[in-house]
Design an enzyme around this catalytic site. Structure first.
Site, PDB file in Angstrom:
ATOM      1  N   CYS B  89       1.488  -2.677  -2.408  1.00  0.00           N
ATOM      2  CA  CYS B  89       0.171  -3.319  -2.440  1.00  0.00           C
ATOM      3  C   CYS B  89      -0.430  -3.205  -3.855  1.00  0.00           C
ATOM      4  O   CYS B  89       0.064  -3.842  -4.762  1.00  0.00           O
ATOM      5  CB  CYS B  89      -0.742  -2.715  -1.377  1.00  0.00           C
ATOM      6  SG  CYS B  89      -2.171  -3.739  -1.007  1.00  0.00           S
ATOM      7  N   HIS B 206       2.505  -2.594   3.852  1.00  0.00           N
ATOM      8  CA  HIS B 206       2.399  -1.130   3.763  1.00  0.00           C
ATOM      9  C   HIS B 206       3.386  -0.415   4.687  1.00  0.00           C
ATOM     10  O   HIS B 206       3.013  -0.027   5.797  1.00  0.00           O
ATOM     11  CB  HIS B 206       0.985  -0.709   4.158  1.00  0.00           C
ATOM     12  CG  HIS B 206      -0.054  -1.022   3.142  1.00  0.00           C
ATOM     13  ND1 HIS B 206      -0.324  -0.192   2.076  1.00  0.00           N
ATOM     14  CD2 HIS B 206      -0.895  -2.077   3.017  1.00  0.00           C
ATOM     15  CE1 HIS B 206      -1.295  -0.719   1.338  1.00  0.00           C
ATOM     16  NE2 HIS B 206      -1.651  -1.866   1.889  1.00  0.00           N
ATOM     17  N   GLU B 208       4.321   2.599   4.514  1.00  0.00           N
ATOM     18  CA  GLU B 208       3.907   3.998   4.720  1.00  0.00           C
ATOM     19  C   GLU B 208       2.928   4.144   5.873  1.00  0.00           C
ATOM     20  O   GLU B 208       2.648   5.252   6.310  1.00  0.00           O
ATOM     21  CB  GLU B 208       3.327   4.557   3.413  1.00  0.00           C
ATOM     22  CG  GLU B 208       1.883   4.181   3.090  1.00  0.00           C
ATOM     23  CD  GLU B 208       1.697   2.744   2.609  1.00  0.00           C
ATOM     24  OE1 GLU B 208       2.673   1.964   2.613  1.00  0.00           O
ATOM     25  OE2 GLU B 208       0.555   2.400   2.244  1.00  0.00           O
TER      26      GLU B 208
END
Lengths: 82, 244
Positions: B89, B206, B208
């Site tokens: 990002c 994302h 994560e």
């Protein structure tokens, strides 16, 4: 000493959806003669150099390195004697 | 415990740094440390993670100021030595601003901040970042950005496509590539790319945020597990939905 006025805009080949939205608003206000809206940024800064050529070179380098991303943006600037 | 060491860079305004740290440290059991952006070295990290967030408030352009943070000099030389770097990002925006990856991330075509789950098709499963997925596999990963519209000139786009540098593409659940599946207007639905050398990845979604079932999905853990596999060859992650 100079004052630099820098304009940064999306390159002409890149769609500017914000400009398009504003253009539609202008049309709905019956400003039919106004079109091709492009949004940009104006950056003003002071250049503490006496030589115009040196000042131009410094501002140009700053534009290429930081102030504009030439992958997507074009820049122009003018120097005013301060 | 994996011997691979991750360094998570923290810029003023980073807000996905702890998620990334959690993924590699607690879920995968790797070594990890935070690296404040003012630091002058990367502390022997094998992998640098540039996390998501709004570094420097996105002033001027997303990532434009962060790329000149002191630590970025070290990140660039790490990458030039062949070290692995992943930008997620805002991290992707910083990588493109720094020239480690081609192209730029424009404002989303809708002009809206887009925050939702999207489907990604894994385009190239032979990279250091995707080897725990299968080519063509569809994974579900969240996006949250206002400037994720991947853009480049047509010559560079052709080079990216011709060399298999697209890691992920926005897709429908069944893997078809459509305009509707594209959340931001990115060229060719590109969600993530690697560099020519294959050691730098930038992606807008994302991974994560989806690294364990407790979070609703572990579709994203494969990105980090792939790095461990690429560097040390030992992937020992219990219960992770990756290829055998």
């Amino acid at each position: 000493m100079f004052k630099a006025i820098i304009t940064v805009k999306l390159r002409p080949s890149i769609l500017d959806p914000e400009g398009k939205a504003i253009e539609h608003a202008l049309q709905s206000l019956d400003y039919t003669a106004l079109s091709c809206v492009r949004i940009g940024k104006r950056i003003e800064l002071q250049v503490d150099l006496d030589d115009r050529a040196a000042a131009e070179a410094a501002v140009d380098e700053a534009c290429r390195k930081l102030l504009a991303n030439t992958v997507m943006e074009d820049y122009t600037f003018e120097l005013q004697k301060a | 415990m994996s011997k691979v060491k991750f360094g998570v860079v923290v810029f003023p305004g980073s807000n996905c740094d702890h998620d990334a740290y959690h993924a590699v440290k607690h879920v995968l059991g790797s070594q990890a440390e935070f690296l404040w952006h003012k630091e002058g070295d990367i502390g022997g990290a094998d992998v640098i993670i540039l996390p998501g967030g709004f570094s420097y408030g996105d002033y001027l352009r997303c990532g434009a100021i962060s790329r000149f943070s002191p630590i970025m000099k070290e990140v660039v030389s790490h990458a030039q030595r062949g070290g692995h770097v992943i930008g997620i990002c805002n991290g992707f925006q910083i990588l493109s601003e720094s020239g480690l990856l081609p192209g730029a991330l424009l404002r989303n075509q809708s002009l809206n901040f887009v925050c939702r789950h999207v489907h990604l098709r894994v385009e190239n499963a032979t990279t250091a970042f995707t080897n725990q997925y299968a080519s063509g596999q569809v994974i579900e990963i969240p996006v949250a950005h206002g400037e994720g519209n991947f853009y480049t000139d047509l010559d560079t786009l052709a080079e990216i496509e011709d060399n298999g540098l697209v890691a992920f593409r926005y897709a429908e659940r069944d893997g078809t590539i459509t305009d509707e599946a594209n959340p931001n207007g990115s060229l060719n639905n590109i969600a993530g790319i690697i560099n020519r050398e294959g050691n730098v990845l930038g992606m807008m979604p994302h991974p994560e945020r989806v690294v364990e079932q407790l979070l609703g999905s572990d579709d994203g853990i494969g990105v980090f597990a792939s790095l461990i596999n690429a560097i040390s060859g030992d992937v020992t992650i219990p219960g992770v939905a990756v290829l055998p």
